[in-house]
Design a protein around this motif. Structure first.
Motif, PDB file in Angstrom:
ATOM      1  N   LEU A  47       0.828  -1.210   0.000  1.00 49.02           N
ATOM      2  CA  LEU A  47       0.000   0.000   0.000  1.00 49.02           C
ATOM      3  C   LEU A  47       0.862   1.260   0.000  1.00 49.02           C
ATOM      4  CD1 LEU A  47      -2.976  -0.827   2.409  1.00 49.02           C
ATOM      5  CD2 LEU A  47      -2.999  -0.647  -0.079  1.00 49.02           C
ATOM      6  N   GLY A  48       2.040   1.165   0.635  1.00 51.60           N
ATOM      7  CA  GLY A  48       2.944   2.313   0.632  1.00 51.60           C
ATOM      8  C   GLY A  48       3.353   2.704  -0.775  1.00 51.60           C
ATOM      9  N   GLY A  92      12.348   9.550  10.719  1.00 54.37           N
ATOM     10  CA  GLY A  92      12.019  10.876  10.212  1.00 54.37           C
ATOM     11  C   GLY A  92      10.585  11.276  10.514  1.00 54.37           C
ATOM     12  N   VAL A  93       9.670  10.300  10.454  1.00 53.85           N
ATOM     13  CA  VAL A  93       8.270  10.572  10.794  1.00 53.85           C
ATOM     14  C   VAL A  93       8.167  11.023  12.246  1.00 53.85           C
ATOM     15  CG1 VAL A  93       5.982   9.556  11.083  1.00 53.85           C
ATOM     16  CG2 VAL A  93       7.345   8.979   9.072  1.00 53.85           C
ATOM     17  N   LEU A  94       8.831  10.288  13.145  1.00 55.82           N
ATOM     18  CA  LEU A  94       8.735  10.600  14.571  1.00 55.82           C
ATOM     19  C   LEU A  94       9.468  11.892  14.927  1.00 55.82           C
ATOM     20  CD1 LEU A  94       9.137   7.019  16.068  1.00 55.82           C
ATOM     21  CD2 LEU A  94       7.061   8.421  15.985  1.00 55.82           C
ATOM     22  N   LYS A  95      10.461  12.257  14.142  1.00 60.67           N
ATOM     23  CA  LYS A  95      11.143  13.531  14.388  1.00 60.67           C
ATOM     24  C   LYS A  95      10.209  14.705  14.089  1.00 60.67           C
ATOM     25  CE  LYS A  95      15.250  16.213  13.135  1.00 60.67           C
ATOM     26  NZ  LYS A  95      16.487  16.255  12.310  1.00 60.67           N
ATOM     27  N   LEU A  96       9.438  14.586  13.006  1.00 66.37           N
ATOM     28  CA  LEU A  96       8.519  15.661  12.620  1.00 66.37           C
ATOM     29  C   LEU A  96       7.218  15.622  13.411  1.00 66.37           C
ATOM     30  CD1 LEU A  96       9.041  15.460   8.759  1.00 66.37           C
ATOM     31  CD2 LEU A  96       9.670  17.391  10.219  1.00 66.37           C
ATOM     32  N   ALA A  97       6.821  14.429  13.849  1.00 69.96           N
ATOM     33  CA  ALA A  97       5.567  14.270  14.592  1.00 69.96           C
ATOM     34  C   ALA A  97       5.822  13.347  15.777  1.00 69.96           C
ATOM     35  CB  ALA A  97       4.480  13.709  13.682  1.00 69.96           C
ATOM     36  N   PRO A  98       6.508  13.849  16.808  1.00 74.32           N
ATOM     37  CA  PRO A  98       6.970  12.984  17.904  1.00 74.32           C
ATOM     38  C   PRO A  98       5.862  12.371  18.752  1.00 74.32           C
ATOM     39  CG  PRO A  98       7.389  15.300  18.399  1.00 74.32           C
ATOM     40  CD  PRO A  98       6.959  15.240  16.972  1.00 74.32           C
ATOM     41  N   THR A  99       4.644  12.885  18.673  1.00 73.00           N
ATOM     42  CA  THR A  99       3.573  12.321  19.503  1.00 73.00           C
ATOM     43  C   THR A  99       2.792  11.222  18.794  1.00 73.00           C
ATOM     44  OG1 THR A  99       2.079  14.100  18.800  1.00 73.00           O
ATOM     45  CG2 THR A  99       3.276  14.423  20.861  1.00 73.00           C
ATOM     46  N   LEU A 159       4.340   1.679  13.550  1.00 73.35           N
ATOM     47  CA  LEU A 159       4.670   2.686  12.541  1.00 73.35           C
ATOM     48  C   LEU A 159       5.765   2.150  11.626  1.00 73.35           C
ATOM     49  CD1 LEU A 159       4.418   5.614  11.443  1.00 73.35           C
ATOM     50  CD2 LEU A 159       6.181   6.265  13.112  1.00 73.35           C
ATOM     51  N   LYS A 160       5.514   2.142  10.326  1.00 75.47           N
ATOM     52  CA  LYS A 160       6.495   1.631   9.368  1.00 75.47           C
ATOM     53  C   LYS A 160       7.341   2.755   8.778  1.00 75.47           C
ATOM     54  CE  LYS A 160       3.680  -0.620   6.627  1.00 75.47           C
ATOM     55  NZ  LYS A 160       3.213  -1.539   5.560  1.00 75.47           N
ATOM     56  N   ASP A 161       6.708   3.704   8.150  1.00 76.89           N
ATOM     57  CA  ASP A 161       7.391   4.841   7.542  1.00 76.89           C
ATOM     58  C   ASP A 161       6.332   5.892   7.243  1.00 76.89           C
ATOM     59  OD1 ASP A 161       6.053   3.668   5.440  1.00 76.89           O
ATOM     60  OD2 ASP A 161       7.824   3.227   4.242  1.00 76.89           O
ATOM     61  N   GLY A 162       6.586   6.755   6.280  1.00 80.17           N
ATOM     62  CA  GLY A 162       5.591   7.771   5.965  1.00 80.17           C
ATOM     63  C   GLY A 162       6.052   8.663   4.836  1.00 80.17           C
ATOM     64  N   TYR A 163       5.307   9.733   4.625  1.00 75.67           N
ATOM     65  CA  TYR A 163       5.604  10.687   3.552  1.00 75.67           C
ATOM     66  C   TYR A 163       5.366  12.106   4.063  1.00 75.67           C
ATOM     67  CZ  TYR A 163       5.522   6.640   0.480  1.00 75.67           C
ATOM     68  OH  TYR A 163       5.790   5.428  -0.107  1.00 75.67           O
ATOM     69  N   MET A 164       6.071  13.028   3.448  1.00 77.54           N
ATOM     70  CA  MET A 164       5.807  14.451   3.643  1.00 77.54           C
ATOM     71  C   MET A 164       5.369  15.014   2.301  1.00 77.54           C
ATOM     72  SD  MET A 164       5.938  17.317   5.518  1.00 77.54           S
ATOM     73  CE  MET A 164       7.222  17.542   6.759  1.00 77.54           C
ATOM     74  N   TYR A 165       4.175  15.607   2.273  1.00 78.79           N
ATOM     75  CA  TYR A 165       3.729  16.292   1.063  1.00 78.79           C
ATOM     76  C   TYR A 165       3.289  17.699   1.450  1.00 78.79           C
ATOM     77  CZ  TYR A 165      -1.208  15.652   2.339  1.00 78.79           C
ATOM     78  OH  TYR A 165      -2.423  15.710   2.971  1.00 78.79           O
ATOM     79  N   TYR A 166       2.957  18.526   0.453  1.00 76.44           N
ATOM     80  CA  TYR A 166       2.748  19.947   0.722  1.00 76.44           C
ATOM     81  C   TYR A 166       1.434  20.451   0.133  1.00 76.44           C
ATOM     82  CZ  TYR A 166       7.600  19.613   2.059  1.00 76.44           C
ATOM     83  OH  TYR A 166       8.758  19.228   2.680  1.00 76.44           O
ATOM     84  N   ASP A 167       0.764  21.276   0.914  1.00 75.72           N
ATOM     85  CA  ASP A 167      -0.447  21.969   0.484  1.00 75.72           C
ATOM     86  C   ASP A 167      -0.392  23.382   1.051  1.00 75.72           C
ATOM     87  OD1 ASP A 167      -2.388  20.834  -1.294  1.00 75.72           O
ATOM     88  OD2 ASP A 167      -2.723  19.208   0.131  1.00 75.72           O
ATOM     89  N   GLY A 168      -1.513  24.080   1.054  1.00 68.13           N
ATOM     90  CA  GLY A 168      -1.541  25.453   1.537  1.00 68.13           C
ATOM     91  C   GLY A 168      -2.471  25.621   2.722  1.00 68.13           C
ATOM     92  N   GLN A 169      -2.252  26.696   3.466  1.00 69.78           N
ATOM     93  CA  GLN A 169      -3.091  27.028   4.617  1.00 69.78           C
ATOM     94  C   GLN A 169      -3.533  28.477   4.504  1.00 69.78           C
ATOM     95  OE1 GLN A 169      -1.168  27.032   8.524  1.00 69.78           O
ATOM     96  NE2 GLN A 169      -3.018  26.203   9.442  1.00 69.78           N
ATOM     97  N   LEU A 183       8.006  18.973  -4.194  1.00 69.98           N
ATOM     98  CA  LEU A 183       7.793  17.547  -4.379  1.00 69.98           C
ATOM     99  C   LEU A 183       7.682  16.835  -3.034  1.00 69.98           C
ATOM    100  CD1 LEU A 183      10.308  16.744  -7.272  1.00 69.98           C
ATOM    101  CD2 LEU A 183       7.826  17.019  -7.451  1.00 69.98           C
ATOM    102  N   HIS A 184       6.811  15.845  -2.972  1.00 72.05           N
ATOM    103  CA  HIS A 184       6.697  15.061  -1.747  1.00 72.05           C
ATOM    104  C   HIS A 184       7.969  14.237  -1.560  1.00 72.05           C
ATOM    105  CE1 HIS A 184       5.953  11.602  -4.375  1.00 72.05           C
ATOM    106  NE2 HIS A 184       6.127  10.834  -3.311  1.00 72.05           N
ATOM    107  N   ARG A 185       8.160  13.721  -0.367  1.00 73.61           N
ATOM    108  CA  ARG A 185       9.334  12.881  -0.116  1.00 73.61           C
ATOM    109  C   ARG A 185       8.984  11.767   0.865  1.00 73.61           C
ATOM    110  NH1 ARG A 185      12.146  15.199   4.632  1.00 73.61           N
ATOM    111  NH2 ARG A 185      11.069  17.128   5.231  1.00 73.61           N
ATOM    112  N   HIS A 186       9.711  10.686   0.723  1.00 80.06           N
ATOM    113  CA  HIS A 186       9.530   9.543   1.618  1.00 80.06           C
ATOM    114  C   HIS A 186      10.231   9.816   2.941  1.00 80.06           C
ATOM    115  CE1 HIS A 186      10.737   5.524   3.260  1.00 80.06           C
ATOM    116  NE2 HIS A 186       9.455   5.298   3.043  1.00 80.06           N
TER     117      HIS A 186
END
Length: 566
Positions: free
Chosen positions: A133-134, A163-170, A176-186, A155-158
């Motif tokens: 699924l990843g 790295g996931v826990l560094k950005l979202a430590p809680t 948890l296997k891994d994750g992605y960082m992608y970008y949108d707007g606020q 561009l998104h990145r794996h």
């Protein structure tokens, strides 16, 4: 000093506009002062039409103030193969980043992948034990980047598990296997709507709030005007226009019925509930977090919002459209998934506030289908009465919705179709990089905190210098309204003089977001706000007390509905 030219939307201007409504015949009358109606008014005015806009309550008082505050393509639509919708939204995201750089900013999203995930981001299929699924997610995110084209943010990145826990430590580390960082707007949805309103006024649009359409005027079976009730002055007005646009969102079907013809549209409102929490309680950094899977195949966002965090949203059935509230079940649903994915365990006591809105979804062809599966595409419909109705869509695509609506009017008139809003800066954007430096310099000299200066820039852009001018004339206006929030007293005066705020609720719930961000929902500061407004609007003591009481009753009703102690 850098000078900014402004168009005032004061109470005096409102009275002047009410007089104009009855004395002129307009090319276009827009019913509805949410983001879509404001967008239609701006697009039509920018094309040279004589435009009027009426709103029955206050600008952005409905769904337009109840979003997740995101300008995004919608990754959850990719599994439904809604590529056209995603592409359209991503293009509009890029245009907004260009046309309102102070209001819309890039935001990173952490998307974690867990063992046992079966339908992350709403995937309609799964694989044995979730294997692979990843890879499907990675392909989907590459498509997301590609659909944005040259307007892509980054561009998104794996991300590896670390790295996931560094950005979202809680995030819960187990599974948890891994994750992605992608970008949108606020963005700030209300401030965006107000920027559109102010820009439309600069182009000559006649705009009023608290003016409700009660009936239509027809000649030879075609609508030629409306009867309007001024809810503040308790007077009746008649407004005539060649074209009338129904941009009332969830009330579109109800408004169309006033023409006496059978509505072409059937609106199926979908309730979206959000919780407002403390970023400190969540230990939330600068990136948003996507909770990838719920039992009903939704995704949930935890989004940083200054010192607070927004968490949501639900996608359920309807209720009281005029007074949407979060039920105990809605709150329990959200807390369930928050505590499933995070190591911090929160309860109702951690909730600062909730807010609820209804998405104006066009009814699906198959009755009984979940509203979560209804696409957010929009439609421009022409009634036999001549009324033009714009329905569906979402916050991000408001500009395209407005453009398509005014295209219909151009075709009716046989006039050339032009699209000026594709590259039209919204009010507050002019000279923004220079003004941002000037704001920091002048704001510091006036003793404002870094947090307040940043807040003013993100909310008002170049117009924040006008707020500094108010402080220069009266240093007491630099004082904070609430100790742990960046709002200052000058914003109350500015809202009253330049943004047609006419009640304390307008200021506390829409010109600012105090009712959402404050633990007391603004109840502790409403008297101070009303006193500042009374000085500008010449309220009598009785009027001031009546408006304060009305605000308190509204907040008490909302709190009682949520059954959350404050």
């Amino acid at each position: 000093m850098f000078v900014v030219t402004m168009h005032s939307l004061s109470s005096t201007e409102r009275r002047h506009n009410l007089t104009n409504l009855t004395g002129e015949r307009y090319d276009v009358l827009v019913i509805g002062g949410g983001v879509t109606g404001a967008g239609v008014a701006l697009d039509a005015a920018a094309r040279g039409y004589r435009v009027a806009l009426v709103e029955k309550i206050d600008f952005a008082s409905g769904t337009s103030s109840k979003s997740t505050k995101l300008v995004h393509g919608g990754i959850r639509y990719l599994p439904n193969f809604d590529f056209a919708l995603v592409h359209e939204a991503l293009v509009e995201r890029g245009i907004l980043l260009q046309n309102a750089p102070f209001l819309v900013s890039p935001l990173g999203f952490v998307l974690p992948i867990y063992e046992g995930d079966r339908h992350p981001v709403g995937m309609p299929f799964t694989t044995p034990k979730g294997i692979g699924l990843g890879l499907f997610l990675d392909i989907g995110l590459w498509m997301y980047d590609a659909l944005a084209g040259r307007r892509n943010i980054r561009l998104h990145r794996h991300l590896r598990r670390k790295g996931v826990l560094k950005l979202a430590p809680t995030l819960v580390p187990e599974g948890l296997k891994d994750g992605y960082m992608y970008y949108d707007g606020q963005t700030n949805d209300v401030r965006l709507t107000l920027a559109l309103i102010r820009t439309a006024a600069q182009f000559g649009a006649t705009i009023t709030n608290y003016t409700e359409v009660t009936s239509f005027i027809s000649e030879h079976g075609r609508v030629t005007g409306v009867n309007v009730h001024d809810r503040l002055g308790d007077q009746q007005l008649t407004v005539h226009a060649r074209h009338i646009v129904n941009a009332t969102g969830i009330f579109a079907e109800e408004v169309e019925e006033l023409t006496g013809t059978e509505p072409l549209v059937r609106i199926e409102p979908s309730k979206g509930v959000h919780l407002v929490l403390s970023r400190e309680d969540l230990k939330l950094g600068d990136a948003a977090i996507v909770l990838p899977e719920t039992e009903d195949k939704r995704i949930l966002f935890i989004v940083p919002w200054e010192s607070r965090a927004i968490f949501g949203t639900t996608d359920t059935g309807t209720g009281d459209l005029d007074h949407p509230t979060a039920s105990k079940e809605d709150i329990a649903y959200l807390l369930k998934y928050l505590n499933r994915y995070l190591t911090v365990k929160l309860t109702e006591e951690n909730i600062i506030s909730t807010y609820t809105g209804y998405r104006p979804l066009v009814s699906p062809r198959r009755p009984g289908r979940s509203t979560a599966k209804v696409s957010r595409t929009h439609a421009v419909l022409q009634s036999p009465s001549g009324l033009v109705t714009i329905v569906g869509g979402k916050l991000t695509t408001y500009r395209r919705m407005a453009q398509d609506t005014v295209d219909v009017l151009n075709h009716r008139d046989g006039s050339p179709v032009v699209h000026p809003t594709q590259s039209l800066p919204l009010q507050g954007s002019a000279g923004w990089p220079f003004v941002q430096r000037e704001l920091e310099k002048q704001g510091s000299a006036l003793g404002l905190s870094h947090q307040t200066i940043a807040h003013l820039g993100k909310s008002y852009g170049a117009e924040s210098l006008a707020i500094l001018d108010l402080i220069s004339g009266d240093p007491s206006l630099a004082q904070l309204l609430i100790d742990d929030l960046p709002y200052i007293r000058a914003e109350v005066v500015y809202a009253t003089c330049y943004e047609m705020a006419v009640t304390p609720y307008d200021v506390l719930a829409r010109r600012t977001s105090i009712t959402l961000e404050d633990h007391q929902r603004g109840l502790g500061v409403v008297d101070e706000v009303a006193a500042l407004m009374a000085k500008e609007l010449q309220w009598t003591p009785e009027q001031q007390k009546s408006l304060v009481d009305a605000f308190c009753r509204a907040m008490d009703r909302q709190i009682a509905a949520e059954k959350i102690e404050v």
